[in-house]
Design a protein around this motif. Structure first.
Motif, PDB file in Angstrom:
ATOM      1  N   UNK A   1      -4.841  18.336   2.671  1.00  0.00           N
ATOM      2  CA  UNK A   1      -4.146  19.473   3.285  1.00  0.00           C
ATOM      3  C   UNK A   1      -4.962  20.024   4.449  1.00  0.00           C
ATOM      4  N   UNK A   2      -6.269  20.057   4.312  1.00  0.00           N
ATOM      5  CA  UNK A   2      -7.121  20.464   5.431  1.00  0.00           C
ATOM      6  C   UNK A   2      -6.892  19.539   6.629  1.00  0.00           C
TER       7      UNK A   2
ATOM      8  N   UNK B   1       0.862  -1.189   0.000  1.00  0.00           N
ATOM      9  CA  UNK B   1       0.000   0.000   0.000  1.00  0.00           C
ATOM     10  C   UNK B   1       0.894   1.233   0.000  1.00  0.00           C
ATOM     11  N   UNK B   2       0.696   2.117  -0.972  1.00  0.00           N
ATOM     12  CA  UNK B   2       1.511   3.328  -1.114  1.00  0.00           C
ATOM     13  C   UNK B   2       0.596   4.536  -1.187  1.00  0.00           C
ATOM     14  N   UNK B   3       0.986   5.612  -0.508  1.00  0.00           N
ATOM     15  CA  UNK B   3       0.200   6.838  -0.605  1.00  0.00           C
ATOM     16  C   UNK B   3       0.772   7.933   0.266  1.00  0.00           C
ATOM     17  N   UNK B   4       0.289   9.142   0.058  1.00  0.00           N
ATOM     18  CA  UNK B   4       0.755  10.279   0.839  1.00  0.00           C
ATOM     19  C   UNK B   4      -0.020  10.368   2.148  1.00  0.00           C
ATOM     20  N   UNK B   5       0.440  11.237   3.051  1.00  0.00           N
ATOM     21  CA  UNK B   5      -0.228  11.424   4.333  1.00  0.00           C
ATOM     22  C   UNK B   5      -1.683  11.846   4.149  1.00  0.00           C
TER      23      UNK B   5
ATOM     24  N   UNK C   1       0.271  19.431  11.368  1.00  0.00           N
ATOM     25  CA  UNK C   1       1.460  18.964  10.669  1.00  0.00           C
ATOM     26  C   UNK C   1       2.055  20.025   9.746  1.00  0.00           C
ATOM     27  N   UNK C   2       1.219  20.927   9.255  1.00  0.00           N
ATOM     28  CA  UNK C   2       1.713  22.040   8.432  1.00  0.00           C
ATOM     29  C   UNK C   2       0.979  23.315   8.846  1.00  0.00           C
TER      30      UNK C   2
ATOM     31  N   UNK D   1      -5.602  11.863  15.318  1.00  0.00           N
ATOM     32  CA  UNK D   1      -5.510  11.994  13.863  1.00  0.00           C
ATOM     33  C   UNK D   1      -5.202  10.679  13.156  1.00  0.00           C
ATOM     34  N   UNK D   2      -4.749   9.658  13.898  1.00  0.00           N
ATOM     35  CA  UNK D   2      -4.421   8.367  13.297  1.00  0.00           C
ATOM     36  C   UNK D   2      -5.556   7.358  13.423  1.00  0.00           C
ATOM     37  N   UNK D   3      -6.680   7.775  14.011  1.00  0.00           N
ATOM     38  CA  UNK D   3      -7.794   6.849  14.164  1.00  0.00           C
ATOM     39  C   UNK D   3      -8.361   6.464  12.810  1.00  0.00           C
TER      40      UNK D   3
END
Length: 347
Positions: free
Chosen positions: A196-197, A27-31, A204-205, A296-298
């Protein structure tokens, strides 16, 4: 840090036939794209050897070791290959990774299930005591358990932790380097206005009031754009059939259908019990949802509302910046700009 000094490979036996091969999934993907939800889904399936973000370990290695970019890419591949094929003795990096598995390398709040600390990896001592052995000292035992106690391997890697943030690090190498394993790759993508939201909410940003916000957004969208273009440009048939792009929208709006689609693509058999897990995770009651919002990781989310949630939470100025900077990515995903529409509705 590990003393990684070589990449000597053992000689391999003749490749297995397709029906004999172990089936594994990368599995590959961005945050904030839905990769954690999918990984936790597979972790809820007892037939899966599920490993979450092993490249947190390699990035820690690289921060302590003075090695070339070429070596970093090779060590990254070796760790992922070892986990997908259960071959921890084929490379030095694969064996060294076992020295990091006695505890969670990402923290229990992020991902609670460490496959290496499940009962399957316990061993009886001569005195009759049941323990988890030192896997670094017993890599053959780790291979045996991985191959015989779990039907499939599922490994999730985040784009941000991959050298050059490129899926090209794995394609086609992950297929060629594991001839006895039928590996598939799913690439998860998401509307950047939503991801991004979510990053801003998680802290994180910085938000759009920060002068460097456009540069942050450009960095995020540029890497995602390059990876999507890479995946869609694959022409070699035997590689193309092993790669699939999945949109976050599919996961949130059709979670059960999308899970079945992924299981079928990977060649896995989906247990009925997983349907209950998906329903509970995507249709939480008020108490469960409140608890999930604090983490945020739930993996727990209200699937019916989550996809378009960014529209009610994002300031128009932020949306306008993202739509301008990420136009190429929005075009690739078939998404239209909505900032003007939002301004008319909420002047």
């Amino acid at each position: 840090p590990p003393k990684i000094t070589d990449n000597k490979q053992h000689s391999d036996p003749l490749p297995k036939t397709s029906s004999e091969k172990r089936k594994s999934l990368l599995i590959f993907g961005d945050d904030r794209s839905g990769t954690t939800f999918l990984t936790k889904m597979f972790a809820a399936d007892p037939q899966m050897f599920t490993v979450y973000e092993p490249l947190w370990v390699t990035k820690r290695w690289f921060s302590r070791l003075d090695i070339s970019d070429r070596k970093k890419m090779q060590f990254t591949r070796d760790v992922v290959n070892a986990l997908l094929s259960c071959q921890f003795t084929r490379s030095r990096a694969g064996k060294e990774f076992l020295s990091e598995t006695s505890s969670s390398w990402v923290g229990d709040r992020v991902f609670q299930k460490n496959a290496f600390r499940t009962d399957a990896f316990k061993k009886k001592t001569k005195s009759g005591e049941t323990i988890w052995p030192d896997l670094y000292e017993n890599p053959e035992f780790a291979e045996e358990v991985c191959l015989n106690k779990f039907k499939h391997s599922v490994v999730k890697v985040g784009q941000v932790r991959v050298p050059q943030a490129s899926i090209g690090v794995f394609i086609p190498d992950v297929f060629v380097a594991n001839p006895d394993t039928d590996i598939r790759i799913i690439h998860i993508v998401r509307d950047p206005r939503g991801s991004i939201n979510s990053r801003i909410k998680a802290g994180w940003i910085s938000d759009f009031t920060f002068t460097g916000f456009p540069a942050q957004v450009e960095n995020v969208c540029g890497k995602i754009t390059n990876n999507i273009k890479f995946g869609r440009s694959i022409e070699t048939a035997w590689i193309k059939e092993r790669y699939m792009e999945i949109n976050y929208k599919e996961i949130t709006r059709m979670p059960i259908t999308t899970a079945k689609k992924i299981y079928k693509f990977a060649g896995f058999e989906m247990p009925d019990s997983l349907i209950d897990w998906i329903v509970q995770s995507t249709n939480p009651d008020e108490k469960e949802l409140k608890q999930a919002l604090n983490n945020p990781f739930s993996h727990v989310r209200d699937a019916r509302k989550n996809y378009f949630k960014w529209r009610s939470e994002s300031p128009i100025k932020r949306v306008r910046i993202i739509e301008k900077v990420c136009k190429d990515l929005l075009d690739l995903l078939g998404l239209e700009a909505v900032a003007d529409e939002m301004e008319v509705l909420c002047p």
